[in-house]
Design a protein around this motif. Structure first.
Motif, PDB file in Angstrom:
ATOM      1  N   THR A 108     -29.286  13.716 -10.807  1.00 48.36           N
ATOM      2  CA  THR A 108     -29.013  15.146 -10.756  1.00 48.36           C
ATOM      3  C   THR A 108     -27.552  15.484 -10.987  1.00 48.36           C
ATOM      4  N   LEU A 109     -26.731  14.499 -11.299  1.00 49.85           N
ATOM      5  CA  LEU A 109     -25.318  14.761 -11.559  1.00 49.85           C
ATOM      6  C   LEU A 109     -25.080  14.889 -13.055  1.00 49.85           C
ATOM      7  N   THR A 110     -24.312  15.912 -13.421  1.00 50.81           N
ATOM      8  CA  THR A 110     -23.946  16.143 -14.814  1.00 50.81           C
ATOM      9  C   THR A 110     -22.434  16.200 -14.900  1.00 50.81           C
ATOM     10  N   VAL A 139     -17.848  17.073 -12.182  1.00 56.32           N
ATOM     11  CA  VAL A 139     -19.143  16.502 -11.844  1.00 56.32           C
ATOM     12  C   VAL A 139     -19.905  17.559 -11.062  1.00 56.32           C
ATOM     13  N   GLU A 140     -21.094  17.928 -11.551  1.00 54.83           N
ATOM     14  CA  GLU A 140     -21.885  18.979 -10.921  1.00 54.83           C
ATOM     15  C   GLU A 140     -23.238  18.435 -10.478  1.00 54.83           C
ATOM     16  N   ASN A 141     -23.684  18.883  -9.317  1.00 53.02           N
ATOM     17  CA  ASN A 141     -25.008  18.540  -8.823  1.00 53.02           C
ATOM     18  C   ASN A 141     -25.986  19.584  -9.360  1.00 53.02           C
ATOM     19  N   GLN A 200     -23.699   6.343  -7.415  1.00 51.57           N
ATOM     20  CA  GLN A 200     -24.064   7.354  -8.413  1.00 51.57           C
ATOM     21  C   GLN A 200     -23.398   7.022  -9.746  1.00 51.57           C
ATOM     22  N   LEU A 254     -21.698  11.043  -2.577  1.00 56.42           N
ATOM     23  CA  LEU A 254     -20.892  10.166  -3.422  1.00 56.42           C
ATOM     24  C   LEU A 254     -20.133   9.218  -2.502  1.00 56.42           C
ATOM     25  N   CYS A 286     -22.155   8.801 -13.391  1.00 53.51           N
ATOM     26  CA  CYS A 286     -21.907  10.030 -14.133  1.00 53.51           C
ATOM     27  C   CYS A 286     -20.758   9.764 -15.090  1.00 53.51           C
ATOM     28  N   SER A 321     -19.851  21.550  -7.447  1.00 50.35           N
ATOM     29  CA  SER A 321     -19.170  20.632  -8.366  1.00 50.35           C
ATOM     30  C   SER A 321     -17.844  20.190  -7.757  1.00 50.35           C
ATOM     31  N   GLU A 363     -26.278  15.580  -2.868  1.00 52.10           N
ATOM     32  CA  GLU A 363     -26.010  14.217  -3.349  1.00 52.10           C
ATOM     33  C   GLU A 363     -24.759  13.702  -2.660  1.00 52.10           C
TER      34      GLU A 363
END
Length: 110
Positions: free
Chosen positions: A2-4, A22-24, A100, A32, A102, A74, A30
């Motif tokens: 779900t991280l972008t 980094v955005e959820n 995670q 980290l 990303c 984010s 989430e």
């Protein structure tokens, strides 16, 4: 996952500035988890060859840390490449969390 990630760059005559966001994008928080103070890293590639890495030669505090990103939240991480080599390169930002993954990439011209 779900991280972008997204990577913004600003090219100056004597440096390149990086902002890695980094955005959820998910519906759940989430966490980290990091094993040291290096939370993100930046690299510059020329084809497959690495030209520069932000973390190379640096020392980081050895301490476990974590942070939580709620849905839609984010976090940003900054880096800077001093005295960049001229040319067209690929900039890569990587989240250094243990739990995670990303990454974000963008092309830069110096």
């Amino acid at each position: 996952m779900t991280l972008t990630g997204s990577l913004d760059t600003e090219v100056h005559s004597d440096r390149v500035s990086f902002v890695f966001t980094v955005e959820n994008d998910g519906d759940e928080p989430e966490r980290l988890s990091f094993r040291n103070s290096c939370t993100a890293d930046f690299a510059v590639l020329d084809g497959e060859d690495e030209r520069w890495r932000w973390s190379q030669g640096r020392m980081f505090t050895q301490a476990l840390q974590s942070e939580s990103l709620g849905p839609g939240e984010s976090v940003t991480y900054d880096g800077e490449w001093q005295n960049p080599q001229s040319g067209t390169h690929t900039a890569v930002a990587t989240l250094e969390a243990d739990n995670q993954d990303c990454e974000a990439r963008t092309e830069i011209s110096v």
